[in-house]
Write an enzyme that holds these catalytic residues in place. Structure first.
Site, PDB file in Angstrom:
ATOM      1  N   HIS A 123      15.286 -31.686  19.323  1.00 54.05           N
ATOM      2  CA  HIS A 123      15.010 -31.789  17.884  1.00 54.05           C
ATOM      3  C   HIS A 123      16.369 -31.858  17.164  1.00 54.05           C
ATOM      4  CE1 HIS A 123      11.747 -30.947  14.704  1.00 54.05           C
ATOM      5  NE2 HIS A 123      12.847 -31.163  14.017  1.00 54.05           N
ATOM      6  N   ASN A 168      12.036 -35.480  19.075  1.00 51.66           N
ATOM      7  CA  ASN A 168      11.449 -35.403  17.750  1.00 51.66           C
ATOM      8  C   ASN A 168      12.043 -36.479  16.861  1.00 51.66           C
ATOM      9  OD1 ASN A 168       9.941 -33.891  15.541  1.00 51.66           O
ATOM     10  ND2 ASN A 168      12.015 -33.974  14.684  1.00 51.66           N
ATOM     11  N   TYR A 311       3.955 -36.841   6.520  1.00 49.08           N
ATOM     12  CA  TYR A 311       4.092 -36.039   5.302  1.00 49.08           C
ATOM     13  C   TYR A 311       3.646 -36.725   4.016  1.00 49.08           C
ATOM     14  CZ  TYR A 311       6.963 -32.733   7.946  1.00 49.08           C
ATOM     15  OH  TYR A 311       7.395 -31.801   8.847  1.00 49.08           O
ATOM     16  N   GLU A 380       3.570 -32.477  13.274  1.00 44.83           N
ATOM     17  CA  GLU A 380       4.070 -31.891  12.015  1.00 44.83           C
ATOM     18  C   GLU A 380       3.288 -32.457  10.851  1.00 44.83           C
ATOM     19  OE1 GLU A 380       8.280 -32.272  11.123  1.00 44.83           O
ATOM     20  OE2 GLU A 380       8.815 -31.744  13.170  1.00 44.83           O
ATOM     21  N   TRP A 429       3.750 -27.894   9.634  1.00 44.55           N
ATOM     22  CA  TRP A 429       5.158 -27.614   9.391  1.00 44.55           C
ATOM     23  C   TRP A 429       5.257 -26.836   8.095  1.00 44.55           C
ATOM     24  CZ3 TRP A 429       9.291 -28.101  12.484  1.00 44.55           C
ATOM     25  CH2 TRP A 429      10.531 -27.773  11.909  1.00 44.55           C
ATOM     26  N   TRP A 437      17.730 -28.673   6.998  1.00 45.69           N
ATOM     27  CA  TRP A 437      18.771 -29.673   7.260  1.00 45.69           C
ATOM     28  C   TRP A 437      19.690 -29.847   6.044  1.00 45.69           C
ATOM     29  CZ3 TRP A 437      18.662 -29.731  12.255  1.00 45.69           C
ATOM     30  CH2 TRP A 437      17.447 -29.650  12.941  1.00 45.69           C
TER      31      TRP A 437
HETATM   32  C1  PNW Z   1      10.908 -33.621   9.650  1.00 40.43           C
HETATM   33  N1  PNW Z   1      12.964 -38.017   5.239  1.00 40.43           N
HETATM   34  O1  PNW Z   1      12.007 -34.347   9.212  1.00 40.43           O
HETATM   35  C2  PNW Z   1      11.508 -32.778  10.748  1.00 40.43           C
HETATM   36  O2  PNW Z   1      10.978 -32.999  12.021  1.00 40.43           O
HETATM   37  C3  PNW Z   1      11.618 -31.335  10.422  1.00 40.43           C
HETATM   38  O3  PNW Z   1      12.638 -30.766  11.191  1.00 40.43           O
HETATM   39  C4  PNW Z   1      11.823 -31.151   8.927  1.00 40.43           C
HETATM   40  O4  PNW Z   1      12.122 -29.849   8.563  1.00 40.43           O
HETATM   41  C5  PNW Z   1      10.555 -31.646   8.265  1.00 40.43           C
HETATM   42  O5  PNW Z   1      10.301 -33.004   8.583  1.00 40.43           O
HETATM   43  C6  PNW Z   1      10.551 -31.511   6.749  1.00 40.43           C
HETATM   44  O6  PNW Z   1      11.552 -32.311   6.188  1.00 40.43           O
HETATM   45  C7  PNW Z   1      12.143 -35.226   8.184  1.00 40.43           C
HETATM   46  O7  PNW Z   1      13.986 -37.864   4.529  1.00 40.43           O
HETATM   47  C8  PNW Z   1      13.253 -35.085   7.366  1.00 40.43           C
HETATM   48  O8  PNW Z   1      12.196 -38.980   5.088  1.00 40.43           O
HETATM   49  C9  PNW Z   1      13.510 -36.005   6.397  1.00 40.43           C
HETATM   50  C10 PNW Z   1      12.673 -37.086   6.232  1.00 40.43           C
HETATM   51  C11 PNW Z   1      11.557 -37.223   7.062  1.00 40.43           C
HETATM   52  C12 PNW Z   1      11.307 -36.304   8.032  1.00 40.43           C
END
Ligand code: PNW
Length: 478
Positions: A123, A168, A311, A380, A429, A437
């Site tokens: 990850h 991931n 998401y 997630e 998640w 991050w």
């Molecule tokens: C995922 N974007 O990442 C990750 O797998 C997780 O570690 C993270 O915490 C979670 O989503 C929530 O952000 C993403 O900028 C991070 O489009 C950024 C993006 C998409 C997914």
């Protein structure tokens, strides 16, 4: 009353990742990862923080398992920190038995409570030693061999794990790590942000190398472990849903499809069909690597299941003229409003995230149709809340917005299953607020509040108690 449509053994629970929750970067011989290094560069993380303490989960596994139990979760997805297992990372470097022992015990402890582990091998927290030694993910020859060795070490050490995830979101490792430079190791063509990088090429090379490494690890699992251990293995891909900005413009309809191909099919087409999507070949030309016949043999048919992270959704409008050579979305613009002025969903703390449960339904159908009805685990799904971090604790715990998000998205999942999509599990998640991050700790995704000022104490939010009952309503009793 919801109709029970989900299989009796449906695996619902929560997800996390090593660098986002563990802390303890030097405990028991762990080596640094590219994220430890990246966080030290001023300006890279919104609040100047790092994963140095995070949720301190390395020292609180028992507490985390109690937390999972209190939600009723059947499954837990976590990731392994490669540099705890092999501190420098390479196939000839020393193995750290203490790192292996830590994760072995964690798996035993989860199983003792009847919680099914879903284990992600990678990850994003590549051992920094490998980035420094040979350029990490950019170096196909070395990276693939080192990843094979790392994966084999874990398969051998942890036969009780029955659900392995190789990578991931390779899209994030590639695009955010090697095109925009927002994530470690931060490569980009923008010399104000990074001394190294070529946004027109590197991400496509990294994506290719990750696909080969995935295929190589799956081959090892299938040939050396699967028959005796009886587990399964797949990759987790992210992908946002898309709608045409103007549904009456065929070019927008096409662009909405192309956006899915540039994010999802970039990886899923090689895995299910053995080739990259035409739309990418057409736009990227020789900047997109090609597969040798040996590579096709490794990558094609390498998923026992499809891991889906999801998401949000976007309205997509086509662009005219020729594509920017650094473009990675498919020569198009994305909006939260369509031509008719309809808004896709309410704001959250994450600029890229707006809830739109129907998009989840549509995308589940799209993936299922394009890839021949694979078995899907949603690995997630979740949301941040606009301004959550600025509220007093008692307000944070009353996270009705997140509860509504889960109600909508889990309802959409149940609808998709009713309409024939084969979904076997869902990991929200996240189990708890954690290191988000480049956003640091200001953006919270947890169903549990973590008090970073108060010794990382955990306080379950309302959403922690509502996912279980929602699922239990949808799961068949026999
Ligand atoms: C995922 N974007 O990442 C990750 O797998 C997780 O570690 C993270 O915490 C979670 O989503 C929530 O952000 C993403 O900028 C991070 O489009 C950024 C993006 C998409 C997914």
């Amino acid at each position: 009353m919801p109709t029970p449509v989900l299989p009796k053994d449906f695996q619902w629970g929560f997800a996390t990742a090593s660098y986002q929750i563990e802390g303890a970067p030097e405990a028991d011989g762990r080596g640094p990862s590219i994220w430890d290094t990246f966080c030290k560069i001023p300006g890279k993380i919104a609040d100047g923080s790092s994963g140095a303490v995070a949720c301190d989960s390395y020292n609180r596994t028992a507490e985390d398992i109690e937390l999972l139990k209190s939600t009723g979760a059947r499954a837990y997805r976590f990731s392994i920190s490669w540099s705890r297992i092999i501190p420098i990372g390479g196939r000839e470097d020393p193995i750290n038995e203490k790192g292996i022992a830590f994760y072995k015990k964690f798996v035993d402890d989860l199983l003792a409570e009847g919680i099914t582990p879903f284990v992600t091998l990678f990850h994003w927290d590549l051992p920094d030693g490998l980035d420094k030694r040979y350029g990490g993910l950019l170096n196909k020859e070395e990276f693939v061999k080192d990843y094979e060795h790392y994966a084999r070490t874990l398969f051998a050490a942890m036969p009780k794990v029955k659900h392995w995830i190789t990578f991931n979101e390779p899209w994030c490792s590639s695009i955010l790590g090697y095109n925009t430079g927002l994530f470690a190791p931060g490569h980009t063509s923008d010399r104000s942000k990074s001394p190294v990088g070529d946004s027109t090429r590197e991400a496509w090379i990294v994506g290719h190398n990750l696909l080969i490494a995935h295929g190589a690890a799956v081959k090892i699992y299938r040939e050396e472990f699967k028959s005796k251990d009886g587990g399964e293995i797949g990759i987790t891909l992210n992908g946002d849903a898309t709608y045409p900005w103007d549904p009456n413009d065929p070019l927008d309809v096409e662009a909405a499809e192309r956006k899915l191909e540039f994010s999802i099919s970039w990886f899923a087409d090689p895995i299910y069909f053995g080739r990259y999507p035409e739309s990418m070949i057409k736009q990227l030309g020789d900047r997109l690597p090609t597969f040798t016949p040996e590579e096709v043999a490794l990558v094609k048919d390498s998923n026992d299941f499809y891991g889906m992270n999801h998401y949000t959704a976007n309205y997509v409008k086509h662009k005219t003229g020729t594509a920017d050579p650094a473009d990675f979305v498919g020569h198009l613009d994305m909006f939260f409003e369509n031509k008719a002025g309809e808004c896709i969903g309410p704001e959250t703390q994450s600029v890229w995230l707006r809830p739109n449960p129907n998009g989840f339904y549509e995308l589940l159908k799209w993936i299922s149709k394009r890839y021949g009805g694979p078995k899907i685990f949603v690995t997630e799904n979740g949301t941040s809340l606009k301004g959550e971090n600025d509220l007093p604790r008692e307000k944070i715990l009353d996270d009705e917005f997140r509860v509504e998000y889960f109600r909508g998205y889990i309802g959409a999942l149940a609808d998709a299953v009713k309409d024939g999509v084969d979904v076997r599990g869902y990991l929200a998640w996240s189990l708890m607020d954690n290191f988000e991050w480049a956003e640091g700790y200001e953006t919270r995704f947890g169903v549990t509040f973590v008090d970073y000022e108060g010794g990382q104490k955990r306080y379950p939010k309302k959403s922690a108690q509502t996912i279980g009952p929602i699922f239990e309503g949808f799961i068949k009793k026999e």
